[in-house]
Each structure stands twice: as structure tokens, then as C-alpha cells.
Scaffold this active site. Structure first.
Site, PDB file in Angstrom:
ATOM      1  N   GLY A  92       1.037  -1.206  -0.175  1.00 42.80           N
ATOM      2  CA  GLY A  92      -0.036  -0.151   0.163  1.00 42.80           C
ATOM      3  C   GLY A  92       0.730   1.168   0.109  1.00 42.80           C
ATOM      4  O   GLY A  92       0.273   2.454  -0.352  1.00 42.80           O
ATOM      5  N   LYS A 114       9.441   1.906   0.543  1.00 50.03           N
ATOM      6  CA  LYS A 114       8.610   2.271   1.774  1.00 50.03           C
ATOM      7  C   LYS A 114       8.223   3.596   1.718  1.00 50.03           C
ATOM      8  O   LYS A 114       9.323   4.408   1.860  1.00 50.03           O
ATOM      9  CB  LYS A 114       9.178   1.703   3.370  1.00 50.03           C
ATOM     10  CG  LYS A 114       8.272   1.710   4.286  1.00 50.03           C
ATOM     11  CD  LYS A 114       8.652   1.222   5.378  1.00 50.03           C
ATOM     12  CE  LYS A 114       7.780   1.032   6.658  1.00 50.03           C
ATOM     13  NZ  LYS A 114       8.488   0.324   7.943  1.00 50.03           N
ATOM     14  N   ARG A 187       6.030 -13.572   1.077  1.00 43.38           N
ATOM     15  CA  ARG A 187       5.688 -13.534   2.182  1.00 43.38           C
ATOM     16  C   ARG A 187       4.803 -15.020   2.389  1.00 43.38           C
ATOM     17  O   ARG A 187       4.107 -15.353   1.555  1.00 43.38           O
ATOM     18  CB  ARG A 187       4.648 -12.327   2.678  1.00 43.38           C
ATOM     19  CG  ARG A 187       5.485 -10.989   2.289  1.00 43.38           C
ATOM     20  CD  ARG A 187       4.328  -9.722   2.260  1.00 43.38           C
ATOM     21  NE  ARG A 187       4.989  -8.513   1.668  1.00 43.38           N
ATOM     22  CZ  ARG A 187       5.262  -7.549   2.390  1.00 43.38           C
ATOM     23  NH1 ARG A 187       5.016  -7.593   3.721  1.00 43.38           N
ATOM     24  NH2 ARG A 187       5.941  -6.380   1.747  1.00 43.38           N
ATOM     25  N   ASP A 258       1.544 -11.434   7.110  1.00 43.78           N
ATOM     26  CA  ASP A 258       2.301 -10.560   5.836  1.00 43.78           C
ATOM     27  C   ASP A 258       3.512  -9.847   6.153  1.00 43.78           C
ATOM     28  O   ASP A 258       4.340  -9.299   5.089  1.00 43.78           O
ATOM     29  CB  ASP A 258       1.198  -9.482   5.289  1.00 43.78           C
ATOM     30  CG  ASP A 258       0.891  -8.582   6.678  1.00 43.78           C
ATOM     31  OD1 ASP A 258       0.552  -8.975   7.581  1.00 43.78           O
ATOM     32  OD2 ASP A 258       1.134  -7.318   6.467  1.00 43.78           O
ATOM     33  N   ASP A 268      10.602  -4.950   7.374  1.00 40.49           N
ATOM     34  CA  ASP A 268       9.311  -3.952   7.947  1.00 40.49           C
ATOM     35  C   ASP A 268       9.203  -3.795   9.286  1.00 40.49           C
ATOM     36  O   ASP A 268       8.370  -4.265  10.100  1.00 40.49           O
ATOM     37  CB  ASP A 268       8.107  -4.686   7.195  1.00 40.49           C
ATOM     38  CG  ASP A 268       7.066  -3.646   6.945  1.00 40.49           C
ATOM     39  OD1 ASP A 268       7.403  -2.471   7.010  1.00 40.49           O
ATOM     40  OD2 ASP A 268       5.880  -4.103   6.660  1.00 40.49           O
TER      41      ASP A 268
END
Length: 471
Positions: A92, A114, A187, A258, A268
Site C-alpha cells: 500500500g 517504503k 511472504r 504478511d 518491515d
């Protein structure tokens, strides 16, 4: 473009086909101020010769790298978030920008972003990353890499000149775009999405891709055996990751399915923290009210996520086989924790029984005394060979207490490993390099209040010294 002879681009993810990603365009940012570039890893992939202007062009404006992906790919996946299934996930605020090879060992690597703008999976988000979030990711990845945890590497951070509104930071706050270097962005949630859509053919196609490019030793096995070997390999790697977290005192904070990739590499980073003492209840995320991802519950969380991957493979390997593999996880993570503990202490193995006794004594000591986590590893690097140094430590009183007796006996059974490097300048310091929340906030305050990046760069240099000592 001045890439070096080590630059080896790939476009392999495109071969999976359209159902696995969406081609997207990066955001157009009002400004680009290069704040961090990882020259050590840039050299490993042949990008270290880029000028700062060229670096910004490719890693801030995302002009394609030569021979690489023509368009960024926002990857599709689902996942369990705090044990609740979400079928409205996907990249996203990021995308896969490029793939290339590690010049050292030939591994396939991804450059993923990111904060690079909105995608079809942004929902109501702005697709941006706060500058503080980017700074925190640098610190997490640098520290974990130094401590021997398999992690993504923060490759680039560029400030982008926008004012962002956030509920968990004083707003408006500064914006950035980050690029991470990672072994894979495939993932557990990538497999979950295909299982959700009951797309067995796509699962087999993804499995073939993953084994061919990430686990080549099992790529040519017949389909059922290959699926089983894949689950075993991922289980082993995730066990190693979880053990690394526990031996480093690290709390990821958001171990959703995820956020677990199939190569077992940590990535992440949001509300992460390092625990000051050994506290199984210590949490990183203010919104983790139940402590689901608390420090001591991370092994269980990782095992739960592996069960979700196994569910996707049951049509290929059967329920009983999947359960048999999953049942090995607790033993695997215990074994990996012992290995990680020995590595951090710079000790050679003294056999399974002695190593298990050391691990238990070490954890018991930390739990009973609440001695500083990182300080204890630092003081006893090399075992009893460092007893003289530990005697003058601020934690010396802990080592004189009765609770230390079992640990002293366990340390006596182990000799320093050839890699202990007790003569390294890092181990001549008066204190270890740490990354507790107050330090993180102080580093950010210098940037937020005075635009002073000097403390951050000094901290990165200190972490680099620690990495060279543990390497």
C-alpha cells in the site's frame, strides 16, 4: 550510469505473471534530500559508484536501473493481522523496484520501497513514510545486522519535503522514502492470498518460483516432495530468525503473517524495541494491548504463522505431514537459540547437554536479577576469559550474587571460540553499544529540533564497530 562490474540486474519476479502484482508509478515528491546511503551494501550489488544525484534519480525518483524492471511492481498478498484475516492487503505504500544479485554469494536480492506513494492497495492511506519512521528503520536494521540477525538492510533514505499527518507522531511531520535491500519480499501472506482464492495452480507456480530462485537445492524434486522440503526449509529459517530475536532482546512488534517472508529474513520495522532487561512481557507496540507479540511470545507467534503457511500447502503434502513438520519448530528454535547464544558470547560448543545448561542458566540469571540485557552479553564475551573485565562492570554486583553461581558453572564448561575476538577495540570499551528507546528518541530529537544528523551518523558508526567485532 556508472554501475560497477559487480552489477547484475534481474527481472525474475515479473515471470510470475500479472496475478501476483500491479504495475504502479512512484509518487512525485516536491524535494529530495539524501540522508543515508548504505555504501557497504551498495558495493555488494555494484551501485556504490553512483553520484548522489544519480542515487536520488534512481532511489528517490525511481528511474529504472539499467537492465532492471521497467515499472515498479506493487505486490499482492493477504495476511493475518493480530490473528484476524485481512483480504484487503498488498503493497500500500511500497513496491518492488529492482532485483539484482549479491556479488559475494550470487543470491537474488530485491530493492523494495517504503513510502513511495499510493498503489491499488493503499486503501485510505497516503502511501507515505514519516522521516522518523525511516530513521527508526535504519537503526533497527543496522543494529540487528550487527548482532547477527538475518535482516533486510536499509539501503537508502531520502527526505521528500512533505508535511504528513499522523496520529502517533506530532503532526505535521516530515516525510521520507526508504529503500530496503532484502533477500525476498514473498511472504506467508503471498501464499495465503492464493489459498483464499482457491487457486491451486497459482500456488504451485509460486512454489516453483520460490524453490527455483531461493531454494535451488530442492527445486528439481517432484511436486509433493518439493512442497514438503519447502515447508521444512522455511520452518528452519523462521526458527533461526526467532532465536536471533530472543538472543538480541529484540521485539519486532508486528509479527503478522504478511510480515514473515519465506526466506526467514526480518523486515518491515514499525514499533520495534530492544528490551532493556529479560522480560517476556515486554511489548513494542502501544496498540498491542494483549501482549500478543510481546518479547517472550515471539516464538509462539512465529510458529502460529508457520501454521498458516502449512495450511496453504496441505493440498500438496497432506495434513498429517504438515503437522509433523510444524511439530519440529519448538525443538528447532531451542537449538537455534543455543547457537545464537554461543555466537553472541563468543563461545565454542561444549556439546548439546552443556550448551542447553548454559542457555538455561543464562536466561534464569537474566530473569532473576533483571541485569541489563546487552551489558551481560558484553561483560561475558569469551566466558570466564572475561571475568576480570566483568569484575569492574557496573553490573558487578549482579555477578557476585547467588543467582550467578549456576551461570558461572555453565560458563566454566565452555571455551572461547576462535571468533571471540576479545582483542577487538569494541570489547575494550567501557560499555556496549545499545539501542534502547530513550536513545532512539534522543537521536530523533536532534533531527526534529535542530536538523542535526551528527548523532545519528555517530551512532551508525558505533554500530558498525560492533558489527566488525561480532562479524
Amino acid at each position: 550510469m556508472p554501475v560497477t562490474e559487480l552489477y547484475r540486474p534481474e527481472t525474475l519476479h515479473e515471470g510470475l505473471g500479472e496475478p501476483f502484482f500491479d504495475r504502479v508509478e512512484p509518487a512525485a515528491f516536491p524535494e529530495h534530500r539524501l540522508r543515508y546511503r548504505n555504501q557497504r551494501w551498495a558495493a555488494r550489488v555494484g551501485l556504490d559508484a553512483l553520484s548522489d544525484a544519480e542515487w536520488i534519480e534512481h532511489l528517490g525518483r525511481f528511474s529504472p536501473l539499467p537492465g532492471g524492471l521497467a515499472h515498479p511492481l506493487a505486490l499482492r498478498y493477504h495476511g493475518h493481522q493480530f490473528r484476524v484475516y485481512n483480504s484487503d492487503l498488498g503493497d500500500g505504500r511500497g513496491f518492488l523496484f529492482a532485483q539484482l544479485r549479491d556479488a559475494k554469494d550470487g543470491r537474488l536480492l530485491d530493492l523494495g520501497t517504503k513510502g513511495s506513494g499510493q498503489t491499488p492497495w493503499s486503501r485510505r492511506g497516503d502511501g507515505r513514510l514519516t522521516l522518523k519512521g525511516g530513521v527508526r528503520e535504519i537503526l533497527a536494521t543496522e543494529m540487528l545486522e550487527a548482532l547477527g540477525v538475518d535482516t533486510s538492510k536499509t539501503f537508502s533514505l531520502i527526505e521528500t519535503g512533505e508535511a504528513l499527518m499522523r496520529g502517533d507522531e506530532p503532526s505535521p511531520t516530515r516525510s521520507s522514502v526508504l529503500v530496503r535491500l532484502s533477500h525476498s519480499h514473498i511472504r506467508i501472506g503471498t501464499f495465503q492470498r492464493l489459498a483464499f482464492h482457491d487457486d491451486a495452480a497459482a500456488i504451485e507456480r509460486l512454489l516453483d518460483h520460490v524453490c527455483r530462485y531461493y531454494f535451488p537445492a530442492i527445486a528439481d524434486l517432484p511436486a509433493p516432495e518439493r512442497a514438503l522440503a519447502f515447508l521444512e526449509e522455511v520452518t528452519a529459517r523462521v526458527a533461526r530468525l526467532g532465536a536471533g530475536y530472543m538472543a538480541s532482546g529484540f521485539v519486532h512488534g508486528v509479527l503478522n503473517s504478511d510480515n514473515i517472508n519465506v526466506t526467514g529474513e526480518s523486515f518491515d520495522y514499525g514499533p520495534w524495541r530492544f528490551a532493556p532487561v529479560y522480560d517476556p512481557t515486554f511489548t513494542a507496540a502501544y496498540f498491542d494491548e494483549s501482549g500478543l507479540y510481546a518479547f517472550g511470545r515471539q516464538p509462539g507467534a512465529l510458529g502460529w504463522n508457520l501454521s498458516r503457511l502449512a495450511e496453504c500447502l496441505i493440498p500438496l503434502i497432506g495434513l498429517k505431514t504438515a503437522e509433523k513438520v510444524l511439530a519440529t519448530f519448538p525443538t528447532r528454535i531451542q537449538q537455534e537459540f543455543r547457537a545464537a547464544l554461543l555466537n553472541r558470547l563468543g563461545l565454542a560448543s561444549a556439546g548439546e547437554e552443556a550448551d542447553a545448561a548454559l542457555a538455561k542458566a543464562f536466561v534464569d540469571f537474566l530473569t532473576m536479577t533483571q541485569a541489563p540485557f546487552e551489558r551481560t552479553f558484553f561483560d561475558w564475551r569469551g566466558g570466564l576469559a572475561s571475568a576480570g573485565r566483568a569484575k569492574h562492570s557496573p553490573s558487578a554486583a549482579h555477578y557476585e550474587a547467588e543467582a550467578f553461581t549456576p551461570l558461572h558453572a555453565a560458563l566454566a564448561e565452555h571455551q572461547p571460540a576462535p571468533t571471540a575476538r576479545l582483542d577487538h577495540p569494541y570489547f575494550q570499551r567501557s560499555a556496549p553499544c545499545t539501542m534502547l528507546i530513550d536513545e532512539v528518541e534522543a537521536l530523533w530529537a536532534a533531527i526534529a529540533e535542530r536538523d542535526d544528523w551528527t548523532p545519528l551518523y555517530a551512532k551508525i558508526a558505533a554500530i558498525d564497530e560492533m558489527r566488525s567485532a561480532y562479524e
